[in-house]
Enzyme design. Sequence first.
Site, PDB file in Angstrom:
ATOM      1  N   ASP A 164       0.869  -1.189   0.074  1.00  0.00           N
ATOM      2  CA  ASP A 164       0.086   0.081  -0.030  1.00  0.00           C
ATOM      3  C   ASP A 164       0.758   1.259   0.156  1.00  0.00           C
ATOM      4  O   ASP A 164       1.838   1.391   0.823  1.00  0.00           O
ATOM      5  CB  ASP A 164      -0.731  -0.034   1.296  1.00  0.00           C
ATOM      6  CG  ASP A 164      -1.914   1.126   1.298  1.00  0.00           C
ATOM      7  OD1 ASP A 164      -2.787   1.143   0.608  1.00  0.00           O
ATOM      8  OD2 ASP A 164      -1.813   2.092   2.009  1.00  0.00           O
ATOM      9  N   GLU A 189       1.618  -0.589  -5.297  1.00  0.00           N
ATOM     10  CA  GLU A 189       0.619   0.692  -5.458  1.00  0.00           C
ATOM     11  C   GLU A 189       1.689   1.767  -5.640  1.00  0.00           C
ATOM     12  O   GLU A 189       1.998   2.163  -4.477  1.00  0.00           O
ATOM     13  CB  GLU A 189      -0.195   0.985  -4.414  1.00  0.00           C
ATOM     14  CG  GLU A 189      -1.332   1.827  -4.555  1.00  0.00           C
ATOM     15  CD  GLU A 189      -2.443   2.322  -3.275  1.00  0.00           C
ATOM     16  OE1 GLU A 189      -3.391   2.446  -3.513  1.00  0.00           O
ATOM     17  OE2 GLU A 189      -1.647   2.342  -2.400  1.00  0.00           O
TER      18      GLU A 189
END
Length: 590
Positions: A316, A351
């Site tokens: 993330d 990401e």
Amino acid sequence: MDVVLGSFVGESTTRFAVRAPLAEAVDLCLFDGEAETRHAMTRAGEVWVAEVAGDLTGTRYAYRAHGSYTPEANLWFDPAKLLVDPYAVELDRRFVQHPRLAQFGEDTADIVPRAVVQGGLPVVPHQAPLFQRGGLIYEINVAGFTALHPDVPARQRGTIAALAHPAVIAHLKKLHVSAVELMPIVAWLDERHLPPLGLANHWGYNPVAMMALDPGLCPGGGAELREAVAALHDAGIGVILDLVFNHSGESDVHGGTLSLRGLDPAAYACAPDGALINDTGCGNTLDFANPHVRRLMIDSLVYFVRHCGIDGFRFDLATVIARGPGFDAQAPIFAELAAEPLLADRVMIAEPWDIGPGGYQLGRFPPNWLEWNDKYRDDVRRFWKGTGTVGDLATRIAGSSDIFGSDCRSINFLAAHDGFTLADTVAYEHRQNHANGEDNRDGHGTNHSWNCGAEGPSDDPAILARRAADIRAMLRTLFASTGTIMMTAGDECGRSQHGNNNAYCQHMPIDWAGRDQALEDFTAQTAAARAANLAAFTQFPEGGQWLGPDGAALDPDTWQDPATDGFTYLPPEGSSRPPLRISRAMRTIG
């Protein structure tokens, strides 16, 4: 020799080691029920150690650290705060938010989880990751995926154990899932503003203990995850963990002291004036220029591979792990991951953005990494909405060579946990996040969505038919695209979040009884066709013909004219890739 951190059971003693270089003293706290016994630890350089007689397997423990409490200097030592071992792999309870976590001198022993001493952990034999590029990654919110599943026993619903249920695995195989990607399953803390609103974090992107599984999702601990992974592997399905190493649930200067902040506050990045850096929007950012932060990340990944059999990881806001403080494509973490034998062959997914300076880094991660491609999502949505061009669409379908060159590392997706669901993309022009308690200010404002003539639910047959056609057109586009593809659980059967595009604090489990069975069957059939010829979608062929709606070769102006309705692609002779015909007006692709 470096001291190994964590708790370890030896032949006659149990050893504890925790890093707290700036502390003046550290106590090991052992618990028998609620009774706490403290043992003074001994400094060994930057680490504190304690040896306790006997096999303490199953014993609950935590730490208390003494030293300066000077928040303006990023020093938060407060012996009243019970501190979770950053190397804990099992906790006895979930984290709970409470004002006392941030109040100096207020004891927190009754509200902070204790780590549980582990004996010898089973080792999963190392094998190549069970995943193939070009396959389908299926993103799962563990809490909501099976909470309403009628075939899963009630005691297992909403847990990791449910992923091993035959009915769940049958659904995954029906969709030809290559790997499931589990949204965060390590122990997390609700954000401060949620409890007063009667809300809770249901996504898990606010971790405190980086390798301890959340007791609510995984009451059976590491054994439960290990058994679920084994069952999925037996079905030919890999397991990828979505992990958060960009920040922690200790939050900004008003946040609580639960673990790293009270032991090793230098784990958090600070500006020259001492202020916490906020490249994540969460108030604090882990400092990957600090080798001990990188070591914590690597040790966490190794634990999940060695003891649970995990095939890969999605990171993330992954730009943070390459910051120091600016993003560096040659950051130390990449070489360190590649040098670790248990991690060198794992699936790594970025990401590739955060909200800090220079935070958008799509296409700049190592060549063996895959990357979430939000340009794919936006360009596909724009085309089917009627505002995009066939040139942009074709570039995305062909593997986004403008970003990745000839080596397609793109993860193509239409929707993810963050943003509108696929069904809501064609039912809402505007976000509807009022239930989050932030006056509809949170979440993305630009979604390239459309409502087909009515905002939200509709019983108009024409609107419903248009929405069904648009969803199918986008799904066909996804399954015809070069690169790895991803779907979020429930998008194959019409899952809605009622227009909420930031539903992290809303419990919205999949309604298995009310799902769109026709859409699910369509998705499965489309997935089967791709899976039967998967090699054709891992690399786009050179050559071929691109023709406009009139059958003539597309020229540069026609490529970029939003009025161009579609195109036909005829692959070169000998290619295994099927021809592709797209018509926006007819809502068809085939």
